[in-house]
Structure formats: structure tokens, C-alpha cells
Design a protein around this motif. Structure first.
Motif, PDB file in Angstrom:
ATOM      1  N   UNK A  99      17.245  20.114  63.314  1.00 16.91           N
ATOM      2  CA  UNK A  99      17.724  21.314  63.996  1.00 16.91           C
ATOM      3  C   UNK A  99      16.751  21.771  65.073  1.00 16.91           C
ATOM      4  N   UNK A 100      15.451  21.675  64.790  1.00 21.65           N
ATOM      5  CA  UNK A 100      14.447  22.107  65.753  1.00 21.65           C
ATOM      6  C   UNK A 100      14.586  21.357  67.077  1.00 21.65           C
ATOM      7  N   UNK A 101      15.004  20.090  67.014  1.00 21.90           N
ATOM      8  CA  UNK A 101      15.203  19.299  68.226  1.00 21.90           C
ATOM      9  C   UNK A 101      16.650  19.339  68.714  1.00 21.90           C
ATOM     10  N   UNK A 102      17.590  19.225  67.787  1.00 23.23           N
ATOM     11  CA  UNK A 102      18.992  19.048  68.184  1.00 23.23           C
ATOM     12  C   UNK A 102      19.596  20.306  68.802  1.00 23.23           C
ATOM     13  N   UNK A 103      19.226  21.481  68.292  1.00 24.01           N
ATOM     14  CA  UNK A 103      19.840  22.706  68.811  1.00 24.01           C
ATOM     15  C   UNK A 103      19.423  22.965  70.266  1.00 24.01           C
ATOM     16  N   UNK A 104      18.117  22.980  70.601  1.00 21.22           N
ATOM     17  CA  UNK A 104      17.772  23.177  72.015  1.00 21.22           C
ATOM     18  C   UNK A 104      18.201  22.017  72.912  1.00 21.22           C
ATOM     19  N   UNK A 105      18.202  20.787  72.372  1.00 25.26           N
ATOM     20  CA  UNK A 105      18.668  19.662  73.185  1.00 25.26           C
ATOM     21  C   UNK A 105      20.165  19.761  73.462  1.00 25.26           C
ATOM     22  N   UNK A 106      20.920  20.269  72.490  1.00 21.65           N
ATOM     23  CA  UNK A 106      22.352  20.494  72.713  1.00 21.65           C
ATOM     24  C   UNK A 106      22.549  21.474  73.864  1.00 21.65           C
ATOM     25  N   UNK A 107      21.741  22.540  73.868  1.00 19.52           N
ATOM     26  CA  UNK A 107      21.848  23.534  74.937  1.00 19.52           C
ATOM     27  C   UNK A 107      21.363  22.973  76.271  1.00 19.52           C
TER      28      UNK A 107
END
Length: 438
Positions: free
Chosen positions: A42-50
Motif C-alpha cells: 500500500x505504501x508504494x501502490x497507493x501513491x503510484x496509482x495516483x
């Protein structure tokens, strides 16, 4: 050969008094480890999604971070009063479960074509709300499992569990993001959170708690929690220093992924692999911080942490484009991991050591409220600096401010003079304040 193998195994054998020999603590530690492994995704995927999928601007990235922080400002104080009236472990378990559903909603929204920045804002706000209450409950649960004189050791071991996840997790997260896409990879964290909740269900703790009371008593208890914190010079000093660090951290946090992907040209997988540096830093700190804190004292150890985190952000702000810039990104993450663990292990242990059990919920929530008040403005400031002046400007602001914080904290005798964990029973006014709220 056999003697050599036995000698090597002996090095990894737990000491007779090691906390991990305690069944209850070992179960709690295992839950933290599994939850942390999923949390790396989540720490990587959430900001990368944005940043990559939705092409968010620096201001939108700042707003996304601010939405996760807002619930701490809105709900921490009343949440702390409520926590002191209920059992904390069920709240902790419910929080892990709710987080799993919140994280899983992102890939579901992506599949149905609903995913946009407003959806991520809503998820961030919900996650922040759960963390506000369940996160405080988790910190109190630790004090019910571990004797107070061993809190630094316990926080160090908890950090080691998180650090182990930070070493292995980013590489796995980067591979999952590349294979499945950032939104779908979040399902791994959802599974980890549900597993963590199942492990926690097997823990049993004894705790004293106040019965539920009416509205007038509720607000009186809220004020009593604030009064307790305000009358403890050490807690005021800790809140001031760590709050300033949170401002710096969130100003840097909202731009560092953008800096990596847009300025340094790193791919999602390269960013994931770089976060192994964060794990290396936190593992090193987790292994050493208890020893350092015992030698120099919790206060000086805090100050060292401020300086180390600031130096990492300052370094990255000057990094050139190319391989040396990528290396600087990795070093920044390692320095942040090292410095942040040095700060927060001692910060958590100190504030818990000076607080009697009837006030733990209110103290925890009040301190989280005070330290995160500057985080929202920090995130918005970092986003504004990144968009209007440059991503390097936000990083430089965080680095210079954190290093100035270290200088100021060293001049503050209340911080510098703390050479051991205080004894709750000797803290002036503690017992009287506690009795006034029971």
C-alpha cells in the motif's frame, strides 16, 4: 562441522528473558510482521496509482496525504476518551479488518471504472479515521502485554518486525505492481490485514477500564487528558519536536515519489526496489537503537534521529539526474528509516513511561493529535512548493528544517537531559491527575 553448526545456531537462540519467549507478545509481534508486509504494498501502490495511473499533480498528492491526516485532527481527542472506556484489543482487531476492506476497494473501483482522485481521497480519509482510533488502541495494547521498563526493547522488536517487512516487501511490492498493476497489488495488503486480525483474536489481556458515562463526564475526561499532557513538560517538549518533524516528513513525502518518477525517471519497479533502502535503515536502527538509547539516553537518541532524517532529505534535494541521483534516493530512504526509528522508538517509550494506565488512551490520542497537527499543513506546503517552485525546493525545505530542529532540540534541556525512562510513580502530579479522572 557439527560444532560449527551448533555455534551458529546458538547465535540465533533467544536469550532466556527475551520478550519473544512470551507467547502473548510473540503473537502480537507476528501480527505486526504480517500486517507490515502487506503495508509495504500500500505504501508504494497507493501513491503510484495516483502519480502514474491518475497523473496527479503535486498539489493533488499533497491533498491526498492531507486527507489521511485530517481524521487525526478531527477525531483524536474524543477517540482517546472513548478508548479509555472500552477494551482496546477488540478495537485494534476491528481496525485491521476495516482497513482490509478499505484497501480492497481501490482495485474494485478500478475494475468498475470508478477510480479517480476523489475515490482515493475518500479511501485515504477512511484509512486515517481507522488509524486514529485503532492505531492508538494498538499502542495501548502493547503496554498491557509488556512491562513498562521494557518498552524501549518492545518498540525496538516491533520496529524490527516492520523493518524486516521493509527489506523484503518493497522488492515484492515492485514486482507485484509491475505484474498486476498498482491497484490490483493492493489486494495483497488486504489479505495481510485480515490475517493480522485473525492472529490478534488469539490474544488475551487483562486491563482496567472506566465504565461508560454521560456527555458531561465525557467532555470533562477529554479536558483531563489535555490537562495531563500540558502539565508534563516532557510531553510538551516531545509533542513540539516530533510535530515539527512530522511537518518536514509530510512536506517531503508528497513529492518524493514524484521526484523519483518524473525527475529521476525511475520506473515503478525501480522505485519499489529502492525502498529496500528504507528497510535496511530501519533494520539497522531496530537492532541498535535500544543499545544506543541505553548508552546516551532516550533524549539524545531522539536528537540524533532528527539530524539523520534531515540530512537524507537535504541530500536528495541536491541529487543529480542519473545513476547518482537514484543512489541518492536510496540513501535518503535508508537515512529516513534509520532516523525515524531512532525518534519514534524513544518517543513512544517516553510518553508511555510517564503516563498511568487510566490515562493511556487519552494521552496517546492527545499526543498523536498534537504531533500530527502540523502534518496536514506540511503536506499542503510540500505540494505547493513542488508545483510552484520545484520538487527540489520541497525536499530542501524538509532537510534544512529538520536539521535546525536537531540543533534546537539539543539546546532544550528537557529533551537533552533525559538519560533513562522516567518512573511513572515519580512524575510530579501524575497520580493526582489520574485519580481525578477515575
Amino acid at each position: 562441522m557439527r560444532s560449527l553448526i551448533q555455534k551458529l545456531l546458538g547465535r540465533f537462540r533467544l536469550a532466556p528473558n527475551d520478550l519473544l519467549r512470551d507467547v502473548v507478545y510473540r503473537r502480537l509481534w507476528s501480527s505486526i510482521l504480517i500486517s507490515s508486509l502487506g503495508g509495504q504494498v500500500t505504501m508504494l501502490a497507493l501513491p503510484l496509482t495516483a502519480a502514474v495511473l491518475l497523473q496527479a499533480t503535486p498539489t493533488q498528492m499533497g491533498l491526498l496525504t492531507a486527507m489521511e491526516i485530517a481524521p487525526f485532527i478531527l477525531f483524536s481527542l474524543p477517540g482517546g476518551v472513548w478508548l479509555d472506556r472500552v477494551r482496546k484489543l477488540p478495537v485494534y482487531i476491528a481496525g485491521e479488518t476495516l482497513l482490509a476492506f478499505a484497501v480492497a476497494s481501490v482495485p474494485l473501483a478500478w475494475w468498475f471504472g470508478w477510480l479517480a482522485m476523489p475515490w482515493l481521497y475518500a479511501v485515504a480519509f477512511f484509512i486515517g479515521t481507522v488509524f486514529t482510533v485503532a492505531g492508538s488502541a494498538a499502542q495501548v495494547v502493547l503496554t498491557q502485554v509488556v512491562p513498562r521498563e521494557r518498552l524501549v526493547e518492545a518498540h525496538a522488536k516491533n520496529s524490527l518486525a516492520s523493518s524486516g517487512a521493509e527489506v523484503a516487501g518493497p522488492g515484492v511490492a515492485g514486482a507485484l505492481i509491475r505484474l498486476l498493476g498498482a491497484p490490483v497489488a493492493l489486494l495483497v495488503d488486504a489479505f495481510g490485514l485480515l490475517t493480522s486480525a485473525l492472529i490478534l483474536r488469539g490474544i488475551q489481556v487483562d486491563e482496567k477500564r472506566e465504565g461508560g458515562q454521560g456527555g458531561a463526564a465525557f467532555w470533562a475526561d477529554l479536558v483531563a487528558g489535555l490537562r495531563f499532557v500540558v502539565h508534563q513538560r516532557l510531553l510538551v517538549a516531545l509533542a513540539t519536536c516530533v510535530g515539527t518533524l512530522q511537518l518536514c516528513h509530510h512536506a517531503a513525502l508528497v513529492v518524493q515519489i514524484l521526484f523519483a518518477t518524473r525527475t529521476l525517471g525511475m520506473s515503478e519497479q525501480a522505485v519499489g526496489l529502492s525502498y529496500v533502502g528504507l528497510g535496511v535503515g530501519t533494520v539497522a536502527a531496530s537492532l541498535l537503537v535500544d543499545r544506543i538509547s541505553r548508552r546516551v539516553g532516550p533524549g539524545p537518541c531522539l536528537v540524533m534521529g532528527f539530524a539523520i532524517t534531515g540530512s537524507g532529505w537535504a541530500l536528495l534535494s541536491m541529487a543529480p539526474v542519473g545513476p547518482w541521483g537514484v543512489a541518492a534516493f536510496v540513501v535518503m530512504l535508508a537515512l529516513f528509516g534509520l532516523g525515524a526509528v531512532m525518534v519514534f522508538i524513544n518517543f513512544l517509550a517516553l510518553r508511555q513511561a510517564v503516563t498511568p494506565e487510566p490515562l493511556l488512551g487519552r494521552m496517546t490520542s492527545t499526543m498523536r493529535w498534537l504531533t500530527l497537527l502540523p502534518a496536514g499543513p506540511g503536506a499542503l506546503l510540500g505540494g505547493w512548493l513542488g508545483e510552484h517552485i520545484g520538487l527540489r525546493a520541497a525536499l530542501a525545505f524538509s532537510g534544512v528544517t529538520a536539521m535546525l530542529l536537531a540543533v534546537a532540540a539539543w539546546q532544550w534541556a528537557t529533551i537533552r537531559g533525559v538519560r533513562s525512562l522516567p518512573d511513572t510513580t515519580r512524575v510530579h502530579g501524575t497520580e493526582a491527575l489520574a485519580e481525578g479522572t477515575t
